[in-house]
Design an enzyme around this catalytic site. Sequence first.
Site, PDB file in Angstrom:
ATOM      1  N   TYR A 148       0.873  -1.170   0.000  1.00  0.00           N
ATOM      2  CA  TYR A 148       0.000   0.000   0.000  1.00  0.00           C
ATOM      3  C   TYR A 148       0.911   1.221   0.000  1.00  0.00           C
ATOM      4  O   TYR A 148       1.894   1.260   0.748  1.00  0.00           O
ATOM      5  CB  TYR A 148      -0.869   0.036   1.263  1.00  0.00           C
ATOM      6  CG  TYR A 148      -2.097  -0.837   1.216  1.00  0.00           C
ATOM      7  CD1 TYR A 148      -2.991  -0.766   0.153  1.00  0.00           C
ATOM      8  CD2 TYR A 148      -2.382  -1.718   2.266  1.00  0.00           C
ATOM      9  CE1 TYR A 148      -4.134  -1.557   0.128  1.00  0.00           C
ATOM     10  CE2 TYR A 148      -3.526  -2.508   2.242  1.00  0.00           C
ATOM     11  CZ  TYR A 148      -4.397  -2.419   1.172  1.00  0.00           C
ATOM     12  OH  TYR A 148      -5.515  -3.189   1.136  1.00  0.00           O
ATOM     13  N   THR A 166      -1.239  -2.695  -4.612  1.00  0.00           N
ATOM     14  CA  THR A 166      -2.705  -2.664  -4.570  1.00  0.00           C
ATOM     15  C   THR A 166      -3.189  -1.269  -4.948  1.00  0.00           C
ATOM     16  O   THR A 166      -2.797  -0.270  -4.340  1.00  0.00           O
ATOM     17  CB  THR A 166      -3.216  -3.067  -3.180  1.00  0.00           C
ATOM     18  OG1 THR A 166      -2.825  -4.425  -2.959  1.00  0.00           O
ATOM     19  CG2 THR A 166      -4.741  -2.964  -3.094  1.00  0.00           C
ATOM     20  N   LYS A 206      -2.704  -4.997  -8.419  1.00  0.00           N
ATOM     21  CA  LYS A 206      -3.928  -5.657  -7.949  1.00  0.00           C
ATOM     22  C   LYS A 206      -5.054  -4.641  -7.802  1.00  0.00           C
ATOM     23  O   LYS A 206      -4.839  -3.538  -7.291  1.00  0.00           O
ATOM     24  CB  LYS A 206      -3.659  -6.302  -6.589  1.00  0.00           C
ATOM     25  CG  LYS A 206      -4.881  -6.834  -5.878  1.00  0.00           C
ATOM     26  CD  LYS A 206      -4.453  -7.708  -4.710  1.00  0.00           C
ATOM     27  CE  LYS A 206      -5.621  -8.251  -3.948  1.00  0.00           C
ATOM     28  NZ  LYS A 206      -6.187  -7.267  -3.027  1.00  0.00           N
ATOM     29  N   HIS A 262     -11.400  -6.257  -4.512  1.00  0.00           N
ATOM     30  CA  HIS A 262     -11.006  -6.291  -3.104  1.00  0.00           C
ATOM     31  C   HIS A 262     -11.972  -7.156  -2.282  1.00  0.00           C
ATOM     32  O   HIS A 262     -12.272  -6.855  -1.128  1.00  0.00           O
ATOM     33  CB  HIS A 262     -10.929  -4.870  -2.540  1.00  0.00           C
ATOM     34  CG  HIS A 262      -9.777  -4.665  -1.588  1.00  0.00           C
ATOM     35  ND1 HIS A 262      -8.589  -4.080  -1.947  1.00  0.00           N
ATOM     36  CD2 HIS A 262      -9.639  -4.977  -0.275  1.00  0.00           C
ATOM     37  CE1 HIS A 262      -7.784  -4.020  -0.900  1.00  0.00           C
ATOM     38  NE2 HIS A 262      -8.395  -4.563   0.134  1.00  0.00           N
TER      39      HIS A 262
HETATM   40  C1  FMN Z   1     -10.018  -9.591   5.797  1.00  0.00           C
HETATM   41  C2  FMN Z   1      -9.438  -9.151   4.506  1.00  0.00           C
HETATM   42  C3  FMN Z   1      -8.355  -8.296   4.506  1.00  0.00           C
HETATM   43  C4  FMN Z   1      -7.793  -7.867   3.314  1.00  0.00           C
HETATM   44  N1  FMN Z   1      -6.673  -7.091   3.346  1.00  0.00           N
HETATM   45  C5  FMN Z   1      -6.052  -6.772   2.184  1.00  0.00           C
HETATM   46  C6  FMN Z   1      -4.806  -6.092   2.195  1.00  0.00           C
HETATM   47  O1  FMN Z   1      -4.255  -5.789   3.243  1.00  0.00           O
HETATM   48  N2  FMN Z   1      -4.258  -5.787   1.004  1.00  0.00           N
HETATM   49  C7  FMN Z   1      -4.838  -6.131  -0.190  1.00  0.00           C
HETATM   50  O2  FMN Z   1      -4.288  -5.833  -1.249  1.00  0.00           O
HETATM   51  N3  FMN Z   1      -6.003  -6.804  -0.223  1.00  0.00           N
HETATM   52  C8  FMN Z   1      -6.615  -7.144   0.925  1.00  0.00           C
HETATM   53  N4  FMN Z   1      -7.775  -7.860   0.896  1.00  0.00           N
HETATM   54  C9  FMN Z   1      -8.347  -8.299  -0.397  1.00  0.00           C
HETATM   55  C10 FMN Z   1      -7.800  -9.662  -0.784  1.00  0.00           C
HETATM   56  O3  FMN Z   1      -6.448  -9.589  -1.132  1.00  0.00           O
HETATM   57  C11 FMN Z   1      -8.566 -10.245  -1.992  1.00  0.00           C
HETATM   58  O4  FMN Z   1      -8.569  -9.296  -3.024  1.00  0.00           O
HETATM   59  C12 FMN Z   1      -9.992 -10.658  -1.664  1.00  0.00           C
HETATM   60  O5  FMN Z   1     -10.092 -11.177  -0.373  1.00  0.00           O
HETATM   61  C13 FMN Z   1     -10.471 -11.692  -2.677  1.00  0.00           C
HETATM   62  O6  FMN Z   1     -11.802 -12.033  -2.488  1.00  0.00           O
HETATM   63  P1  FMN Z   1     -12.284 -13.281  -1.607  1.00  0.00           P
HETATM   64  O7  FMN Z   1     -12.149 -12.855  -0.187  1.00  0.00           O
HETATM   65  O8  FMN Z   1     -13.695 -13.473  -2.024  1.00  0.00           O
HETATM   66  O9  FMN Z   1     -11.398 -14.457  -1.927  1.00  0.00           O
HETATM   67  C14 FMN Z   1      -8.355  -8.296   2.079  1.00  0.00           C
HETATM   68  C15 FMN Z   1      -9.448  -9.157   2.090  1.00  0.00           C
HETATM   69  C16 FMN Z   1      -9.996  -9.593   3.272  1.00  0.00           C
HETATM   70  C17 FMN Z   1     -11.149 -10.548   3.238  1.00  0.00           C
END
Ligand code: FMN
Length: 385
Positions: A131, A157, A253, A277
């Site tokens: 980030y 991201t 991403k 996300h």
């Molecule tokens: C609890 C949680 C925290 C997340 N934190 C981040 C993060 O710190 N950085 C990021 O790029 N994406 C983050 N994401 C998004 C995930 O990388 C991913 O894009 C997403 O979870 C994919 O969808 P899904 O949960 O249905 O598999 C987060 C997702 C969740 C569920």
Amino acid sequence: MGKVITNVLDLRELARRRVPRAFFEYADRGSYDEITLRDNRAALEKIRLRQRVMLDVDQRNLATTLLGTPASMPLAIAPTGLTGLQWGSGEILGARAAAAAGIPFCLSTMSICSIEQVRAAVATPFWFQLYVMRDRGFVRALIERAKAAHCSALMLTADLQIQGQRHREIKNGLTVPPRLTLRNFFDIASKPMWAWRVLRAPSRSFGNLAGQISGADSLLTLAQWIAQQFDPTLSWRDLDWIREQWGGKLIIKGILDRDDAAIAARAGVDAIVVSNHGGRQLDGAPASIHALPRVVDAVRGDTEVLFDGGILSGQSLLKALALGARGGLIGKAFLYGLGARGEAGVAQVIEIIRKELAVSLALTGQTDVQRVTRECLLDERGGPY
Ligand SMILES: Cc1cc2nc3c(=O)[nH]c(=O)nc-3n(C[C@H](O)[C@H](O)[C@H](O)COP(=O)(O)O)c2cc1C
């Protein structure tokens, strides 16, 4: 003995019982009205698979490469924040389970265990998700740390410079580190095993940020903190600077739009992740699986296309491959496994998805994950997709 676990949703149920509510809902829920969150899964479920028979599917290949590195299957662990609060040392356990299964693990900037702690505990190189903060000196230092830890890819991201509101975080009074308040006292007190593991872990706050960036140790709410630190001026102009600092494989991403995808491909990034996300940012954005084929068309093979959003099964992963993804990432599925059973739960999630993928590949008459095409999909009524 508890219930027999046969799929990822069983692990979700177990995690729901074992993880304090504020942290379970942080993992499980989405932004605003959760339309995009629900759509991610519903849209995948609506796609049908084309059953084919009598094609000798005895020998099947699940192995592939992701960013040029061999992977035992087309799957990676998505970066997730606060993972060490689903289960003590959660990032280390996730990285270990991924390494043992032969798939990549991506560590979040917002992890609880630091880059160095994960590196010290796991020999296999992992990816690091970035980030971009307002303090570019800190960003440069973070990239240096990822380099020093031999991270094998940097994942920038792009879709969270401003945070979409998640109502549950506010209602649950989510803070990091977890603060004991009257509101969460009974919740935490009723999960002593969780508390014991989290207290024993090497870190309980943001491992990559603590002591490095002002305010990282004493935050009020996650949303306020993000608003203070994340840089909303982030633009394509910053890409060259980031690439210069990093010098290795670069992934962007959070791409959902064909125009953004074309810009990213022209900029020569090694991969993009089609992602909303996990339905945690722009509520009302299309389901990730609907965005995927458009993005694949737009990049014309110039960059690898990865996919996430709603993958809870091997069947869903197969659908993403059929629509042109080189691999899928799991966020929530990973966290359900972790919150349910720690490292063993993550290993179990990966194995469940692996087996489901192997069986679905066979029943659609296919033998190689690298040769899956749209031909194996049908629409909801069994017509051509
Ligand atoms: C609890 C949680 C925290 C997340 N934190 C981040 C993060 O710190 N950085 C990021 O790029 N994406 C983050 N994401 C998004 C995930 O990388 C991913 O894009 C997403 O979870 C994919 O969808 P899904 O949960 O249905 O598999 C987060 C997702 C969740 C569920």
